[in-house]
Write a protein that holds these residues in place. Structure first.
Motif, PDB file in Angstrom:
ATOM      1  N   SER A 103       0.814  -1.213   0.000  1.00 34.63           N
ATOM      2  CA  SER A 103       0.000   0.000   0.000  1.00 34.63           C
ATOM      3  C   SER A 103       0.849   1.265   0.000  1.00 34.63           C
ATOM      4  CB  SER A 103      -0.944   0.003   1.212  1.00 34.63           C
ATOM      5  OG  SER A 103      -1.918  -1.010   1.081  1.00 34.63           O
ATOM      6  N   GLY A 104       2.166   1.088  -0.137  1.00 33.00           N
ATOM      7  CA  GLY A 104       3.045   2.249  -0.186  1.00 33.00           C
ATOM      8  C   GLY A 104       3.506   2.747   1.167  1.00 33.00           C
ATOM      9  N   ASN A 105       3.296   1.948   2.215  1.00 35.19           N
ATOM     10  CA  ASN A 105       3.818   2.303   3.538  1.00 35.19           C
ATOM     11  C   ASN A 105       5.291   1.916   3.614  1.00 35.19           C
ATOM     12  OD1 ASN A 105       1.210   3.109   4.694  1.00 35.19           O
ATOM     13  ND2 ASN A 105       0.706   0.936   4.541  1.00 35.19           N
ATOM     14  N   ILE A 106       6.148   2.884   3.914  1.00 38.05           N
ATOM     15  CA  ILE A 106       7.587   2.632   3.967  1.00 38.05           C
ATOM     16  C   ILE A 106       7.934   1.957   5.295  1.00 38.05           C
ATOM     17  CG2 ILE A 106       9.874   3.698   4.012  1.00 38.05           C
ATOM     18  CD1 ILE A 106       8.706   5.943   2.233  1.00 38.05           C
ATOM     19  N   VAL A 107       8.505   0.750   5.213  1.00 36.14           N
ATOM     20  CA  VAL A 107       8.841   0.003   6.431  1.00 36.14           C
ATOM     21  C   VAL A 107      10.329   0.107   6.760  1.00 36.14           C
ATOM     22  CG1 VAL A 107       6.918  -1.581   6.135  1.00 36.14           C
ATOM     23  CG2 VAL A 107       9.139  -2.180   5.175  1.00 36.14           C
ATOM     24  N   ALA A 108      11.147   0.489   5.773  1.00 36.48           N
ATOM     25  CA  ALA A 108      12.581   0.667   6.009  1.00 36.48           C
ATOM     26  C   ALA A 108      13.143   1.576   4.927  1.00 36.48           C
ATOM     27  CB  ALA A 108      13.305  -0.677   6.002  1.00 36.48           C
ATOM     28  N   GLU A 109      14.152   2.378   5.273  1.00 37.69           N
ATOM     29  CA  GLU A 109      14.748   3.255   4.279  1.00 37.69           C
ATOM     30  C   GLU A 109      16.181   3.615   4.656  1.00 37.69           C
ATOM     31  OE1 GLU A 109      13.408   7.507   4.294  1.00 37.69           O
ATOM     32  OE2 GLU A 109      11.895   6.728   5.703  1.00 37.69           O
ATOM     33  N   ASN A 110      16.950   3.985   3.645  1.00 34.14           N
ATOM     34  CA  ASN A 110      18.317   4.430   3.851  1.00 34.14           C
ATOM     35  C   ASN A 110      18.760   5.208   2.619  1.00 34.14           C
ATOM     36  OD1 ASN A 110      20.636   4.812   5.284  1.00 34.14           O
ATOM     37  ND2 ASN A 110      21.427   2.734   5.059  1.00 34.14           N
ATOM     38  N   SER A 111      19.855   5.936   2.728  1.00 33.67           N
ATOM     39  CA  SER A 111      20.380   6.675   1.574  1.00 33.67           C
ATOM     40  C   SER A 111      21.891   6.826   1.717  1.00 33.67           C
ATOM     41  CB  SER A 111      19.715   8.047   1.454  1.00 33.67           C
ATOM     42  OG  SER A 111      19.987   8.845   2.589  1.00 33.67           O
ATOM     43  N   PHE A 112      22.550   7.122   0.593  1.00 32.38           N
ATOM     44  CA  PHE A 112      23.989   7.372   0.617  1.00 32.38           C
ATOM     45  C   PHE A 112      24.351   8.250  -0.577  1.00 32.38           C
ATOM     46  CE2 PHE A 112      23.348   3.400  -1.700  1.00 32.38           C
ATOM     47  CZ  PHE A 112      24.097   3.587  -2.859  1.00 32.38           C
ATOM     48  N   LYS A 113      25.530   8.863  -0.512  1.00 31.68           N
ATOM     49  CA  LYS A 113      25.970   9.740  -1.589  1.00 31.68           C
ATOM     50  C   LYS A 113      26.387   8.932  -2.814  1.00 31.68           C
ATOM     51  CE  LYS A 113      27.466  13.557   1.381  1.00 31.68           C
ATOM     52  NZ  LYS A 113      28.608  14.375   1.844  1.00 31.68           N
ATOM     53  N   THR A 114      25.881   9.331  -3.957  1.00 36.05           N
ATOM     54  CA  THR A 114      26.120   8.582  -5.191  1.00 36.05           C
ATOM     55  C   THR A 114      27.606   8.496  -5.529  1.00 36.05           C
ATOM     56  OG1 THR A 114      24.008   9.434  -6.009  1.00 36.05           O
ATOM     57  CG2 THR A 114      25.446   8.381  -7.612  1.00 36.05           C
ATOM     58  N   ASN A 115      28.299   9.630  -5.469  1.00 38.30           N
ATOM     59  CA  ASN A 115      29.682   9.652  -5.959  1.00 38.30           C
ATOM     60  C   ASN A 115      30.641   8.813  -5.126  1.00 38.30           C
ATOM     61  OD1 ASN A 115      29.937  11.232  -3.687  1.00 38.30           O
ATOM     62  ND2 ASN A 115      30.391  13.138  -4.766  1.00 38.30           N
ATOM     63  N   GLU A 116      30.252   8.432  -3.911  1.00 37.00           N
ATOM     64  CA  GLU A 116      31.130   7.613  -3.070  1.00 37.00           C
ATOM     65  C   GLU A 116      31.291   6.198  -3.612  1.00 37.00           C
ATOM     66  OE1 GLU A 116      29.876   7.688   0.973  1.00 37.00           O
ATOM     67  OE2 GLU A 116      30.269   9.832   1.243  1.00 37.00           O
ATOM     68  N   TYR A 117      30.317   5.755  -4.426  1.00 40.25           N
ATOM     69  CA  TYR A 117      30.347   4.371  -4.910  1.00 40.25           C
ATOM     70  C   TYR A 117      30.218   4.253  -6.422  1.00 40.25           C
ATOM     71  CZ  TYR A 117      29.669   3.477   0.039  1.00 40.25           C
ATOM     72  OH  TYR A 117      29.823   3.448   1.407  1.00 40.25           O
ATOM     73  N   LEU A 118      30.176   5.382  -7.108  1.00 35.48           N
ATOM     74  CA  LEU A 118      29.961   5.361  -8.556  1.00 35.48           C
ATOM     75  C   LEU A 118      31.108   4.675  -9.281  1.00 35.48           C
ATOM     76  CD1 LEU A 118      27.771   6.225 -10.491  1.00 35.48           C
ATOM     77  CD2 LEU A 118      28.884   8.438 -10.740  1.00 35.48           C
ATOM     78  N   GLU A 119      32.310   4.901  -8.824  1.00 42.21           N
ATOM     79  CA  GLU A 119      33.477   4.308  -9.481  1.00 42.21           C
ATOM     80  C   GLU A 119      33.714   2.856  -9.063  1.00 42.21           C
ATOM     81  OE1 GLU A 119      35.161   5.807 -11.870  1.00 42.21           O
ATOM     82  OE2 GLU A 119      33.872   7.577 -11.683  1.00 42.21           O
ATOM     83  N   THR A 120      33.338   2.530  -7.841  1.00 48.26           N
ATOM     84  CA  THR A 120      33.652   1.201  -7.315  1.00 48.26           C
ATOM     85  C   THR A 120      32.523   0.188  -7.513  1.00 48.26           C
ATOM     86  OG1 THR A 120      32.872   1.878  -5.125  1.00 48.26           O
ATOM     87  CG2 THR A 120      35.217   2.130  -5.591  1.00 48.26           C
ATOM     88  N   GLY A 121      31.366   0.638  -7.959  1.00 47.48           N
ATOM     89  CA  GLY A 121      30.264  -0.294  -8.191  1.00 47.48           C
ATOM     90  C   GLY A 121      29.010   0.097  -7.448  1.00 47.48           C
ATOM     91  N   LEU A 122      28.179   0.896  -8.098  1.00 42.73           N
ATOM     92  CA  LEU A 122      26.976   1.431  -7.453  1.00 42.73           C
ATOM     93  C   LEU A 122      25.983   0.329  -7.116  1.00 42.73           C
ATOM     94  CD1 LEU A 122      25.892   4.220  -6.611  1.00 42.73           C
ATOM     95  CD2 LEU A 122      24.671   4.308  -8.773  1.00 42.73           C
ATOM     96  N   LEU A 123      25.719  -0.558  -8.063  1.00 42.29           N
ATOM     97  CA  LEU A 123      24.726  -1.612  -7.831  1.00 42.29           C
ATOM     98  C   LEU A 123      25.201  -2.605  -6.774  1.00 42.29           C
ATOM     99  CD1 LEU A 123      23.428  -2.244 -11.443  1.00 42.29           C
ATOM    100  CD2 LEU A 123      22.206  -1.187  -9.555  1.00 42.29           C
ATOM    101  N   SER A 124      26.498  -2.835  -6.722  1.00 42.48           N
ATOM    102  CA  SER A 124      27.047  -3.718  -5.691  1.00 42.48           C
ATOM    103  C   SER A 124      26.756  -3.152  -4.309  1.00 42.48           C
ATOM    104  CB  SER A 124      28.553  -3.874  -5.891  1.00 42.48           C
ATOM    105  OG  SER A 124      29.127  -4.583  -4.802  1.00 42.48           O
TER     106      SER A 124
END
Length: 403
Positions: A103-124
């Motif tokens: 129903s769109g209720n957020i049960v967990a969330e997190n975030s991080f800066k893109t450029n910190e992992y863009l070179e080393t593997g974002l999806l990883s």
């Protein structure tokens, strides 16, 4: 409504209709479902029992007695915690991840800066974050239906190919194939503004609207288009590039230079980067301005421009008014062509949209042949991640597929 098919196909269709009816009208009884979707009571009862066994529906309490008396009907509810979907919003500066129920209720969330992992593997790194959230909330792996992803660039949903995402330096990048190395469940990806439009239609200001424009105003300007309840992507998945609109032909013919390489005219005169640059340039020529010394070595932001304007700074107000005019003319052009029911303003600049909304509405109403509702995003920073969940629910073929 005429439905044809094999008995198995008909059963599957009717089961979806029963579940959709429960989602839309819960609490609801079996008899009420039968009356609403014109399926016999015995058939509804069989399908409801199956949905209960499959954990999609739960029974709660009892309903009100009828005016004639008699046994009160059992009430049915959609079990929005029967499964979960992961929503990812990959931005040029930040990646946001959520786990949402149905129903769109957020049960967990997190975030991080893109450029910190863009070179080393974002999806990883995204996969590690997802695993951490699943473990943290003790969610069973088998209840994860899949994942939706918003990408800041032209993305082909069918092939999973990111044609062009300059802020990530992704060109002809097969995000789905790469993601399959880390995730075992189905994944769908689309342009981030398209995804945000789906989020607003699912849970925001555009709920129950079939014709929607979602305009994201940040460094650039993009537009998500929903026509007759379907996301319109265009012939090469590049629909909605509103930032390329021209709102002053004389300016274009003179010495116009885009704010960034390959950026369009509108985003170069009304986007956040443009507002900040123009403010910095103006103040550098105004020695009496309080920020004159500060701008010698520092560029100001659009956020600063809005704060100064709110405090009564005439230079900042003039720049914002000029940007607002261009944006409004772009909205008139888009709305005249597509005739939406509602226009939602989102993105970074929209955080200050209350300051520009009255002027936008005035100009649009003045020049548009038909009226349209214009609001700021109700979901704010969550439009992208919740839209990614909605994208999955719409694209993935299952009993709970969104229409």
């Amino acid at each position: 409504m005429s439905l044809k098919g094999t008995p198995m196909e008909m059963k599957s269709i009717n089961k979806k209709r029963v579940l959709q009816c429960i989602q839309d009208f819960a609490p609801i009884s079996r008899a009420e479902i039968s009356a609403k979707i014109k399926i016999s009571k015995p058939t509804v009862s069989i399908l409801v029992d199956e949905l209960i066994n499959d954990n999609w529906v739960i029974e709660k309490g009892i309903g009100e007695a009828s005016s004639q008396g008699g046994r009160r009907p059992i009430q049915l509810f959609f079990n929005h915690k029967a499964a979960y979907v992961i929503g990812i919003d990959i931005g040029g500066t930040k990646v946001k991840i959520i786990i949402s129920d149905l129903s769109g209720n957020i049960v967990a969330e997190n975030s991080f800066k893109t450029n910190e992992y863009l070179e080393t593997g974002l999806l990883s790194h995204i996969s590690k974050e997802v695993d951490w959230l699943i473990d943290k909330e003790k969610i069973a792996q088998e209840t994860i239906l899949g994942m939706g992803v918003g990408i800041p660039g032209i993305t082909d949903t069918i092939s999973g190919l990111v044609v062009e995402a300059p802020s990530l330096n992704w060109f002809n990048y097969s995000i789905i194939n790469e993601a399959k190395k880390y995730f075992s469940f189905p994944i769908y990806a689309d342009n981030d503004v398209n995804v945000a439009a789906l989020g607003e239609q699912w849970l925001g200001k555009a709920k129950n609207k079939n014709n929607v424009l979602f305009i994201a105003i940040g460094t650039g300007i993009g537009c998500g288009i929903i026509i007759n309840n379907q996301l319109y992507r265009g012939s090469s998945s590049a629909a909605g590039e509103m930032g390329y609109m021209v709102t002053d032909k004389k300016d274009v013919k003179s010495n116009f230079k885009p704010v960034f390489y390959r950026y369009g005219y509108l985003e170069s005169v009304a986007g956040g980067k443009s507002i900040g640059e123009k403010l910095t340039e103006k103040i550098r020529n105004q020695s009496e301005h309080p920020l004159f010394e500060a701008v010698k070595n520092t560029d100001l932001s659009a956020e600063t421009a809005f704060k100064l304007a709110q405090a009564g700074d005439k230079i900042a107000q003039q720049i914002i008014d000029d940007a607002t005019d261009h944006l409004s003319y772009g909205i008139v052009n888009a709305a005249s062509l597509l005739n939406p029911e509602i226009i939602i303003l989102g993105g970074g600049v929209s955080k200050s949209a209350e300051q520009i909304l009255p002027n936008v509405r005035e100009i649009v109403n003045q020049y548009l042949p038909s009226s349209v509702e214009i609001y700021t995003s109700q979901l704010g920073d969550n439009a992208g991640v919740l839209g990614a969940v909605s994208l999955f629910l719409r694209e993935h073929e299952s009993i709970i597929k969104h229409s």
